[in-house]
Design an enzyme around this catalytic site. Structure first.
Site, PDB file in Angstrom:
ATOM      1  N   TYR A 149       0.814  -1.215   0.000  1.00 20.75           N
ATOM      2  CA  TYR A 149       0.000   0.000   0.000  1.00 20.75           C
ATOM      3  C   TYR A 149       0.844   1.260   0.000  1.00 20.75           C
ATOM      4  O   TYR A 149       0.329   2.356  -0.190  1.00 20.75           O
ATOM      5  CB  TYR A 149      -0.949   0.008   1.190  1.00 20.75           C
ATOM      6  CG  TYR A 149      -2.323  -0.508   0.852  1.00 20.75           C
ATOM      7  CD1 TYR A 149      -3.457   0.052   1.404  1.00 20.75           C
ATOM      8  CD2 TYR A 149      -2.486  -1.564  -0.032  1.00 20.75           C
ATOM      9  CE1 TYR A 149      -4.718  -0.423   1.097  1.00 20.75           C
ATOM     10  CE2 TYR A 149      -3.726  -2.048  -0.346  1.00 20.75           C
ATOM     11  CZ  TYR A 149      -4.852  -1.477   0.224  1.00 20.75           C
ATOM     12  OH  TYR A 149      -6.093  -1.956  -0.096  1.00 20.75           O
ATOM     13  N   LYS A 219       4.637 -14.062   6.507  1.00 19.55           N
ATOM     14  CA  LYS A 219       5.379 -14.955   5.611  1.00 19.55           C
ATOM     15  C   LYS A 219       6.863 -14.827   5.922  1.00 19.55           C
ATOM     16  O   LYS A 219       7.723 -14.743   5.033  1.00 19.55           O
ATOM     17  CB  LYS A 219       5.072 -14.589   4.145  1.00 19.55           C
ATOM     18  CG  LYS A 219       5.541 -15.619   3.136  1.00 19.55           C
ATOM     19  CD  LYS A 219       4.849 -16.964   3.276  1.00 19.55           C
ATOM     20  CE  LYS A 219       5.320 -17.932   2.198  1.00 19.55           C
ATOM     21  NZ  LYS A 219       4.843 -19.312   2.426  1.00 19.55           N
ATOM     22  N   ASP A 259       0.233 -18.901   4.519  1.00 14.36           N
ATOM     23  CA  ASP A 259      -0.426 -19.937   3.723  1.00 14.36           C
ATOM     24  C   ASP A 259      -1.084 -20.983   4.612  1.00 14.36           C
ATOM     25  O   ASP A 259      -2.165 -21.487   4.301  1.00 14.36           O
ATOM     26  CB  ASP A 259       0.544 -20.575   2.729  1.00 14.36           C
ATOM     27  CG  ASP A 259       1.917 -20.877   3.308  1.00 14.36           C
ATOM     28  OD1 ASP A 259       2.314 -20.216   4.280  1.00 14.36           O
ATOM     29  OD2 ASP A 259       2.604 -21.764   2.783  1.00 14.36           O
ATOM     30  N   ASP A 283      -5.101  -8.511   2.980  1.00 13.99           N
ATOM     31  CA  ASP A 283      -6.007  -8.328   1.847  1.00 13.99           C
ATOM     32  C   ASP A 283      -6.585  -9.671   1.417  1.00 13.99           C
ATOM     33  O   ASP A 283      -7.800  -9.836   1.240  1.00 13.99           O
ATOM     34  CB  ASP A 283      -5.237  -7.680   0.703  1.00 13.99           C
ATOM     35  CG  ASP A 283      -6.143  -6.966  -0.293  1.00 13.99           C
ATOM     36  OD1 ASP A 283      -7.367  -6.941  -0.076  1.00 13.99           O
ATOM     37  OD2 ASP A 283      -5.623  -6.426  -1.276  1.00 13.99           O
TER      38      ASP A 283
END
Length: 393
Positions: A149, A219, A259, A283
């Site tokens: 962003y 992540k 994930d 998101d």
């Protein structure tokens, strides 16, 4: 007497007749906002016997602003929202691959609305792809101003990207860009300050609402210093500021790879109460979780700066131009976002009236076209749905 909301000593001071700006929105925005406004006003009237009333003030953004002023986001709109602290909005369109950047992003960046907050819960009677959608009751805290962003990127083949590539190769010794001649390059900033203030907001929310588990989603196994930094700084913040709650067991902070999180919200969503995520992961997770409980048509959202009090509450779905102006759109997303706004104002009684009304409407299969086919019933129009909803107040 109409007055502005104020923010003093870390608290909102809300008068009985607060002035609240609204942006109607593009596409179906006009349909859902006019309907939702009548329901919000009815709930406030019912809850406070006419002693409280929202004084709505329209501000322009998107297509309506461009047609009127020649710009999609007038300075006056930003100034008015900044001055009045709170606002609520319908969906705003963003062209893909060209044209102006997202107006939603611009509003969040300009007002430093660093926390995107989305509570995800199931309403009985709403069609869901899950066998047990009622197990999903998770509040998302997504970092809203950093990561992708920040909007720092350069297009392939430009002089600017050539400079960046030369710097990476010659100054930083980077040799892992596989196709440099045709690569676009983006920068992903994630800071200690940005991470900590987001995690702090998530923990405060959990403690205020009697929730125990705050999960950091990242992540960091691949991106050690950005995503991994988010995880590290989140744990540091918890130890620095919430050691007592951690020791007492009132607060549990853990983490999960992004994930795996997307698997676990399908397999065991009940394990999560409040989740804090970096921007891009948030998101993806926001829309995935919304789909589990019926889709973004009933998913509320808020963008909040808990340090200044500024907040914009919004419908989380798109502009749906194919049904715009047809009185078909589901107004539940903006209605539930209004409930978040009312809770934020500490007008919880009015919020509860709307939520209870929605629960009854859905249970009785009084729904708009997006749910009607799956339920085997005739759809209500946007205005008919709100009329039915108000009858439950």
């Amino acid at each position: 007497m109409a007055e502005k909301i104020r923010f003093e000593n870390g608290k909102l001071l809300v008068p009985d007749q607060p002035v609240i700006p609204y942006i109607e929105g593009d596409g179906v925005g006009k349909d859902i906002w006019s309907a939702a406004q009548s329901a919000i006003d009815a709930a406030v009237e019912k809850a406070y016997n006419g002693q409280r009333q929202i004084v709505w003030k329209e501000v322009l953004a998107g297509e309506k602003a461009y047609e009127t002023t020649g710009t999609s986001l007038p300075d006056e709109t930003l100034a008015t929202i900044k001055d009045h602290l709170l606002a609520i909005k319908g969906p705003l369109g963003t062209p893909v691959g060209k044209g102006h950047r997202s107006l939603n992003v611009a509003l969040r960046q300009e007002l430093d609305l660093f926390a995107c907050v989305r509570p995800v819960r199931y309403f009985k009677g709403v069609p869901s792809p899950l066998k047990e959608p009622e197990k999903t009751n998770i509040t998302i805290f997504r970092e809203n101003t950093e990561d992708i962003y920040a909007g720092i990127e350069w297009d392939a083949g430009t002089a600017e990207v050539a400079q960046v590539l030369a710097f990476l190769k010659d100054q930083m010794g980077v040799s892992k860009i596989r196709f440099p001649e045709t690569s676009s390059i983006g920068i992903k900033p994630i800071s200690e300050e940005g991470s900590k203030r987001l995690v702090r907001s998530a923990i405060d929310y959990a403690l205020e609402n009697g929730l125990k588990n705050v999960t950091l989603v990242h992540k960091g196994n691949i991106q050690k210093f950005t995503e991994g930094g988010f995880r590290k700084w989140g744990y540091e913040l918890a130890q620095e500021e919430y050691a007592e709650q951690l020791v007492s067991g009132d607060l549990v902070v853990n983490d999960i790879i992004a994930d795996n999180f997307l698997q676990q919200i399908l397999l065991a969503p009940e394990k999560f109460d409040v989740v804090a995520l970096t921007n891009l992961n948030g998101d993806y997770a926001s829309d995935a979780l919304a789909a589990q409980v019926g889709g973004i048509g009933i998913s509320p959202g808020a963008n909040i700066n808990y340090q200044t009090g500024h907040a914009i509450f919004e419908a989380t779905h798109g502009t749906a131009p194919d049904i715009a102006g047809q009185n078909k759109a589901n107004p539940s997303s903006v209605l539930l976002s209004a409930c978040m706004m009312l809770d934020y104002m500490n007008w919880k009684e009015a919020a509860e009236i709307i939520v209870s009304g929605l629960e009854k409407a859905f249970e009785n299969k009084q729904v708009t076209v997006d749910f009607a086919k799956d339920l085997g019933v005739e759809p209500l129009s946007t205005s008919q749905f709100v009329t039915a909803l108000i009858q439950y107040f």
